[in-house]
Design an enzyme around this catalytic site. Structure first.
Site, PDB file in Angstrom:
ATOM      1  N   GLY A 110      -1.268  -0.738  -0.383  1.00  0.00           N
ATOM      2  CA  GLY A 110      -1.895   0.554  -0.132  1.00  0.00           C
ATOM      3  C   GLY A 110      -2.454   0.762   1.253  1.00  0.00           C
ATOM      4  O   GLY A 110      -2.109   1.723   1.941  1.00  0.00           O
TER       5      GLY A 110
ATOM      6  N   ARG B 245       5.759   9.779  -3.581  1.00  0.00           N
ATOM      7  CA  ARG B 245       6.563   9.187  -4.653  1.00  0.00           C
ATOM      8  C   ARG B 245       7.590  10.180  -5.190  1.00  0.00           C
ATOM      9  O   ARG B 245       8.678   9.767  -5.610  1.00  0.00           O
ATOM     10  CB  ARG B 245       5.635   8.705  -5.777  1.00  0.00           C
ATOM     11  CG  ARG B 245       4.882   7.438  -5.392  1.00  0.00           C
ATOM     12  CD  ARG B 245       3.851   7.045  -6.421  1.00  0.00           C
ATOM     13  NE  ARG B 245       3.289   5.733  -6.124  1.00  0.00           N
ATOM     14  CZ  ARG B 245       2.226   5.231  -6.711  1.00  0.00           C
ATOM     15  NH1 ARG B 245       1.592   5.932  -7.642  1.00  0.00           N
ATOM     16  NH2 ARG B 245       1.779   4.042  -6.394  1.00  0.00           N
TER      17      ARG B 245
ATOM     18  N   GLY C 243       1.804  -3.370  -6.360  1.00  0.00           N
ATOM     19  CA  GLY C 243       1.793  -4.479  -7.302  1.00  0.00           C
ATOM     20  C   GLY C 243       3.153  -5.103  -7.492  1.00  0.00           C
ATOM     21  O   GLY C 243       3.301  -6.331  -7.577  1.00  0.00           O
TER      22      GLY C 243
ATOM     23  N   LYS D 130      -9.649 -10.665  -0.847  1.00  0.00           N
ATOM     24  CA  LYS D 130      -9.846 -11.922  -1.576  1.00  0.00           C
ATOM     25  C   LYS D 130      -8.592 -12.794  -1.622  1.00  0.00           C
ATOM     26  O   LYS D 130      -7.496 -12.301  -1.856  1.00  0.00           O
ATOM     27  CB  LYS D 130     -10.300 -11.629  -3.005  1.00  0.00           C
ATOM     28  CG  LYS D 130     -11.685 -10.991  -3.087  1.00  0.00           C
ATOM     29  CD  LYS D 130     -12.112 -10.828  -4.534  1.00  0.00           C
ATOM     30  CE  LYS D 130     -13.525 -10.286  -4.625  1.00  0.00           C
ATOM     31  NZ  LYS D 130     -13.982 -10.154  -6.028  1.00  0.00           N
TER      32      LYS D 130
END
Length: 417
Positions: free
Chosen positions: A375, A36, A398, A219
């Site tokens: 990720g 980052r 996200g 999920k």
């Protein structure tokens, strides 16, 4: 009015730049992955090269107040080395007036962790667990009111604002969404943000076809909005990982102990029905690697994904599934990948995910546009040495998810307003 970093005149100006330096640190406060930081360097260097000075702001972790282990002082030397310039440090982001005012062209100041202040996120802290709704509302109103001064104070340090923190672009925080209004004619995206926005547009709005999305993970509930948005946009949708078993069960398959969400079977069936109505091809796993224990030394067997025995659990995509998916990927012009197709944390069950990384690199070499985010997907292309062999690797898990859900991200909207 949105400006562009390449066309903006930074000479003699102070630029306050929101970056995402939320990097992992070990117990000795040594950075274990500086991706980052490296991603933001081109933007930071551009300001300095054009005669400006830098005020860098970021968060680190999720502190509940001032906490030394989350201090950005731990990364000052590393940022300085990557930037090739000394970096001054303000140990309180709200008390940097003198340091900011004294900055000369070519100089750099890093502010302490923004999240040491509740005003950055706009959420009250320290409320008792049994606080009433009235107390919660009053505390929230108080933070929101003080947030206005927090943002105004940060903005007072600089002449222009750059948002280069895609990883927090989906958060309506002080430094990502609110500060921009203080720079109506002097706000812009950094190179990283521009790259992320372009990459997502290349997939969602300007894709060459066939367009294929590979969506994995554990999920359905975490990716339901993504699937609903993509089913109307893509030509092919590969659904892998644990989430795939909810779809397989919806079609009557026997999935043994495999992870699934019974309450989302109607949603899965609705997505399957919509795909059929729109002519979208959905590819589920046809063969599963299954186990009876979560261990790298576990015994595994291959079963049809629709006929897994009651005491076995599907944990990776089998060779037959991967061969089908390989052909779909090879025939695609644009490919989006988010989420592993197996239990990636355990090497024995990571083979399918690594194979997907390999196939994306191969497709890219043949001219396809490939966007990887999330990720474990990013970890897979990196682990395989393919990070520079796909078209774009997103830095914001996200934020990317919300973007492919079709949401407008607050950090992007604030610059474009």
């Amino acid at each position: 009015m949105q400006q562009y970093i390449d066309k903006y005149d930074f000479a003699g100006k102070k630029a306050i730049v929101r970056v995402d330096f939320n990097v992992p640190l070990n117990e000795n406060f040594v950075i274990t992955d500086d991706t980052r930081i490296r991603a933001a360097i081109p933007t930071l260097k551009k300001v300095l090269e054009k005669g400006g000075s830098l005020i860098i702001m970021s968060h680190l972790g999720r502190p509940k107040g001032v906490d030394a282990k989350f201090s950005l002082k731990h990364i000052v030397d590393h940022v300085s080395a990557k930037l090739g310039a000394p970096v001054k440090f303000a140990d309180d982001c709200m008390k940097a007036d003198e340091l900011a005012a004294a900055l000369k062209p070519g100089e750099v100041l890093l502010l302490e962790n923004l999240r040491f202040y509740a005003e950055e996120e706009g959420k009250p802290r320290g409320l008792a667990e049994d606080a009433s709704d009235e107390e919660k509302a009053a505390a929230k109103a108080k933070v929101k009111e003080s947030q206005k001064e927090f943002v105004k104070h940060l903005a007072s340090y600089a002449d222009c604002y750059i948002n280069d923190a895609f990883g927090t672009a989906h958060r309506a925080h002080a430094s990502t969404a609110l500060i921009a209004k203080y720079f109506p004619n002097d706000k812009m995206f950094g190179y990283l943000m521009e790259g992320e926005i372009k990459a997502i547009d290349n997939v969602l709005h300007n894709a060459q076809r066939p367009l294929t999305a590979i969506i994995g993970g554990s999920k359905v509930s975490s990716k339901l909005a993504v699937l609903k948005n993509l089913v109307g946009k893509v030509d092919n949708l590969i659904i892998g990982g644990g989430m795939g078993y909810t779809f397989i069960k919806a079609q009557g398959g026997k999935i043994g102990l495999s992870l699934h969400e019974d309450e989302l079977i109607p949603d899965a069936q609705a997505i399957l029905d919509e795909a059929k109505a729109k002519g979208v091809n959905i590819y589920l796993s046809t063969e599963a690697v299954a186990t009876q224990e979560f261990s790298n030394e576990a015994q595994t067997k291959l079963f049809p994904s629709t006929a897994i025995p009651e005491d076995w659990e599907g944990v990776d995509a089998g060779p037959e599934s991967l061969e089908v998916w390989k052909k779909v990927i090879a025939d695609s012009k644009t490919i989006l990948w988010n989420g592993p197709v197996g239990v990636f944390e355990i090497p024995l069950f990571a083979k399918g995910t690594l194979r997907i990384a390999e196939e994306l690199a191969s497709a890219t070499a043949k001219g396809a546009y490939t966007l990887v985010g999330g990720g474990d997907s990013v970890a897979a292309v990196t682990q395989m040495g393919f990070a520079d062999k796909v078209s774009y690797v997103s830095t914001g898990g996200g934020a990317m998810l919300e973007a492919i859900e079709g949401k407008e991200l607050p950090g992007i909207a604030a610059i474009r307003e």
